[in-house]
Design an enzyme around this catalytic site. Structure first.
Site, PDB file in Angstrom:
ATOM      1  N   GLY A 181       6.591  -1.935  14.768  1.00 27.76           N
ATOM      2  CA  GLY A 181       5.881  -0.907  13.996  1.00 27.76           C
ATOM      3  C   GLY A 181       4.811  -0.198  14.815  1.00 27.76           C
ATOM      4  O   GLY A 181       4.695   1.027  14.806  1.00 27.76           O
ATOM      5  N   GLU A 231      -3.016  -6.606  17.555  1.00 28.17           N
ATOM      6  CA  GLU A 231      -1.861  -7.131  16.811  1.00 28.17           C
ATOM      7  C   GLU A 231      -0.827  -7.684  17.801  1.00 28.17           C
ATOM      8  O   GLU A 231      -0.108  -8.622  17.489  1.00 28.17           O
ATOM      9  CB  GLU A 231      -1.241  -6.036  15.924  1.00 28.17           C
ATOM     10  CG  GLU A 231      -0.314  -6.602  14.858  1.00 28.17           C
ATOM     11  CD  GLU A 231       0.052  -5.593  13.771  1.00 28.17           C
ATOM     12  OE1 GLU A 231      -0.596  -5.571  12.712  1.00 28.17           O
ATOM     13  OE2 GLU A 231       1.003  -4.832  13.989  1.00 28.17           O
ATOM     14  N   LYS A 271      -1.570 -11.487   2.883  1.00 23.76           N
ATOM     15  CA  LYS A 271      -0.766 -10.710   1.921  1.00 23.76           C
ATOM     16  C   LYS A 271      -0.243 -11.628   0.823  1.00 23.76           C
ATOM     17  O   LYS A 271      -0.212 -11.264  -0.350  1.00 23.76           O
ATOM     18  CB  LYS A 271       0.439 -10.064   2.625  1.00 23.76           C
ATOM     19  CG  LYS A 271       0.104  -8.983   3.630  1.00 23.76           C
ATOM     20  CD  LYS A 271       1.393  -8.398   4.204  1.00 23.76           C
ATOM     21  CE  LYS A 271       1.155  -7.576   5.447  1.00 23.76           C
ATOM     22  NZ  LYS A 271       2.357  -7.192   6.166  1.00 23.76           N
ATOM     23  N   HIS A 288     -24.736   7.419  22.063  1.00 28.50           N
ATOM     24  CA  HIS A 288     -25.875   7.432  21.133  1.00 28.50           C
ATOM     25  C   HIS A 288     -25.706   6.383  20.052  1.00 28.50           C
ATOM     26  O   HIS A 288     -26.352   6.453  19.012  1.00 28.50           O
ATOM     27  CB  HIS A 288     -26.017   8.840  20.535  1.00 28.50           C
ATOM     28  CG  HIS A 288     -26.198   9.879  21.595  1.00 28.50           C
ATOM     29  ND1 HIS A 288     -27.419  10.201  22.138  1.00 28.50           N
ATOM     30  CD2 HIS A 288     -25.288  10.626  22.275  1.00 28.50           C
ATOM     31  CE1 HIS A 288     -27.262  11.129  23.081  1.00 28.50           C
ATOM     32  NE2 HIS A 288     -25.971  11.390  23.182  1.00 28.50           N
ATOM     33  N   GLU A 325       0.842  -1.202   0.000  1.00 24.36           N
ATOM     34  CA  GLU A 325       0.000   0.000   0.000  1.00 24.36           C
ATOM     35  C   GLU A 325       0.876   1.251   0.000  1.00 24.36           C
ATOM     36  O   GLU A 325       0.639   2.205  -0.749  1.00 24.36           O
ATOM     37  CB  GLU A 325      -0.896   0.042   1.249  1.00 24.36           C
ATOM     38  CG  GLU A 325      -1.980  -1.007   1.324  1.00 24.36           C
ATOM     39  CD  GLU A 325      -1.535  -2.250   2.080  1.00 24.36           C
ATOM     40  OE1 GLU A 325      -0.322  -2.576   2.046  1.00 24.36           O
ATOM     41  OE2 GLU A 325      -2.402  -2.905   2.681  1.00 24.36           O
TER      42      GLU A 325
HETATM   43  O1  F6P Z   1       0.678  -5.801   8.114  1.00 30.17           O
HETATM   44  C1  F6P Z   1       0.878  -5.407   9.421  1.00 30.17           C
HETATM   45  C2  F6P Z   1       2.086  -4.511   9.544  1.00 30.17           C
HETATM   46  O2  F6P Z   1       3.248  -5.245   9.380  1.00 30.17           O
HETATM   47  C3  F6P Z   1       2.081  -3.777  10.879  1.00 30.17           C
HETATM   48  O3  F6P Z   1       2.643  -4.523  11.884  1.00 30.17           O
HETATM   49  C4  F6P Z   1       2.803  -2.526  10.550  1.00 30.17           C
HETATM   50  O4  F6P Z   1       2.546  -1.522  11.486  1.00 30.17           O
HETATM   51  C5  F6P Z   1       2.263  -2.214   9.173  1.00 30.17           C
HETATM   52  O5  F6P Z   1       2.089  -3.478   8.570  1.00 30.17           O
HETATM   53  C6  F6P Z   1       3.111  -1.335   8.323  1.00 30.17           C
HETATM   54  O6  F6P Z   1       4.379  -1.884   8.146  1.00 30.17           O
HETATM   55  P1  F6P Z   1       5.584  -1.010   7.603  1.00 30.17           P
HETATM   56  O7  F6P Z   1       5.842   0.062   8.570  1.00 30.17           O
HETATM   57  O8  F6P Z   1       6.729  -1.969   7.487  1.00 30.17           O
HETATM   58  O9  F6P Z   1       5.180  -0.468   6.262  1.00 30.17           O
END
Ligand code: F6P
Length: 496
Positions: free
Chosen positions: A232, A318, A460, A348, A177
């Site tokens: 993370g 997580e 993934k 509410h 992403e």
């Molecule tokens: O998919 C979960 C994850 O690995 C989280 O633990 C992490 O915060 C997020 O994706 C983003 O990961 P990155 O910082 O490596 O892009």
């Protein structure tokens, strides 16, 4: 003295002027004693010491969990494999401060990251915007996380390309992403007339994978490192929190770290009986044992903390949403589902279920003593906000009898009250650190590794062949080793 008021006294604790009131947990003195004894028998104190000492408590990845070093403003040495990490941490602070003084004329910052690379800074930017006295650079900080182009389109429609800075934030620098969104923003800068050198000038990265950031085209002195020993979801204290410093100034960022550090010191040094993260963890364990609870709610009576439950969802679920313990054996309990949103809006929405539903759902009510604006109406509104918060907790705890079963409130629904003196950078830092340390405590007591997340990987992997099948535009995809019959049918539906 009534039992209720005795409980009220015995159940009020404080640290850094944050008050935790557990009176509505319905746990008496003997109950608490049992809980603290069992925490000691589970070697919780040793776990806490090991965590701060940099022992490899993340055993599956053979790493320490040392996010506490990122807010160790005193720079007391913290050793990993014999080397003090504090000089490297302090060097990043120096670079963040320098950057804060350098950026002028910037109208927009696009922070691209997801999960732990998104929630923390997003929450902090929003929470601190409500502080009446805060100095803000007034930049538009846009958080781009979703691969859905709706978010991208909304941001690009508002940002001014020639005065935009882009920060790509990813610990791994491999998150799909994030890299696709980063490429799209780069393309937008170019197509908006920015030259190659202007694009390079605009682009920054925060990562533990420096080679990948360079490969992406980020100049070396625009890369802010953090490290494998920072999970993370525990990373907002690193340069991941850069937008906080850029928008509100380095001193505010330092205050945020100082609040977190103060809570770390409390967690590390206070006896279990006075230790806020430990008490909160034990209250939850008690409710799990007593009522087999499956969910708990966190309701901040502060609009500024509306993002807090989302941040907490990743932190808790997580970290501790796992079925096996550190030895691979099935666990009886692990993280309940966490949900919540700002009060009084939440009242509410789902409070009907909290009061009269069949499930017992413990609640953390979070309130702030001071009003959150300097509007003339602030005090009157704030009084109503607080009275709602107190009233809900009381109604949930005590219930109400009625001849009509429909009007009966069963009561005995447990809750905590966490009262912050004010919501500034210091107390926001302390609040997040409190919950991080609570998550670590819960993991230790469930004997779960709270610092890995193997469960997020499989989906993934499966998405790759599915994406390929969707890209083929074929509507006769057959089931295979990677794609089962149901999913093949869905792909065919989408491709037809
Ligand atoms: O998919 C979960 C994850 O690995 C989280 O633990 C992490 O915060 C997020 O994706 C983003 O990961 P990155 O910082 O490596 O892009």
């Amino acid at each position: 003295m009534s039992l209720q008021s005795q409980l009220a006294n015995q159940n009020t604790h404080s640290a850094l002027d944050i008050v935790l009131d557990t009176a509505y947990q319905g746990i008496d003195g003997a109950g608490w004693k049992k809980l603290f004894t069992s925490a000691r028998q589970s070697h919780l104190e040793q776990f806490i010491a090991d965590m701060f000492a940099g022992k490899h408590i993340n055993h599956s990845e053979d790493r320490p969990a040392l996010h506490s070093a990122l807010r160790n403003l005193s720079k007391t040495p913290v050793f990993i494999n014999g080397a003090d990490v504090m000089p490297a941490v302090a060097e990043v602070w120096r670079r963040i401060e320098a950057l804060c003084n350098k950026w002028t004329g910037v109208t927009d910052v696009i922070h691209i990251g997801i999960g732990g690379s998104d929630f923390g800074p997003r929450l902090a930017i929003e929470a601190l915007a409500h502080v009446p006295s805060i100095e803000s650079r007034g930049m538009r900080i846009h958080f781009l996380a979703n691969i859905d182009t709706a978010e991208l389109a909304r941001i690009l429609a508002r940002a001014h390309p020639h005065s935009t800075r882009v920060i790509v934030v990813s610990k791994s620098f491999t998150t799909l992403e994030t890299s696709m969104n980063a490429k799209a923003v780069m393309a937008w800068l170019k197509s908006s007339g920015c030259s190659k050198s202007q694009v390079a000038h605009s682009l920054y990265a925060v990562t533990a994978n420096i080679p990948a950031a360079k490969e992406f085209g980020v100049e070396e002195d625009h890369i802010y490192p953090f490290w494998e020993w920072v999970g993370g979801r525990y990373s907002v204290w690193s340069a991941v929190g850069l937008p906080i410093a850029l928008q509100y100034g380095f001193e505010t960022f330092k205050e945020f770290l100082a609040g977190a550090e103060a809570m770390d010191l409390h967690f590390k040094n206070a006896p279990l009986e006075e230790n806020l993260p430990v008490i909160m963890a034990l209250a939850l364990l008690h409710q799990q044992e007593q009522h087999d609870i499956k969910a708990y709610a966190t309701i901040p009576y502060a609009d500024a903390l509306d993002w807090f439950p989302k941040w907490l969802q990743q932190l808790d679920m997580e970290s501790n949403g796992k079925s096996v313990d550190r030895d691979g054996k099935p666990v009886k309990h692990s993280s309940p589902v966490v949900f919540g949103s700002a009060g009084s809006n939440a009242q509410h929405s789902y409070f009907q279920l909290l009061h009269q539903g069949t499930e017992i759902i413990p609640i953390d009510f979070i309130a702030v003593r001071e009003p959150m604006s300097d509007r003339p109406e602030a005090e009157a509104h704030h009084r109503i906000l607080l009275s709602n918060c107190l009233a809900q907790a009381q109604a949930l705890a005590n219930g109400k009898d009625a001849s009509n079963p429909n009007d009966v409130y069963p009561g005995k629904r447990p809750s905590n009250l966490l009262l912050l003196p004010k919501l500034n950078a210091f107390y926001l830092g302390a609040l997040l650190s409190l919950y991080e340390n609570r998550a670590a405590t819960l993991g230790a007591l469930w004997n779960i590794n709270s610092f890995d997340q193997p469960g997020v990987e499989y989906g993934k992997v499966l998405a790759k062949p599915i994406e390929k099948a969707l890209a083929s535009h074929q509507s006769n995809i057959q089931a295979s080793a990677d794609i089962d019959a149901v999913t093949a049918g869905r792909i065919n539906l989408l491709n037809s």
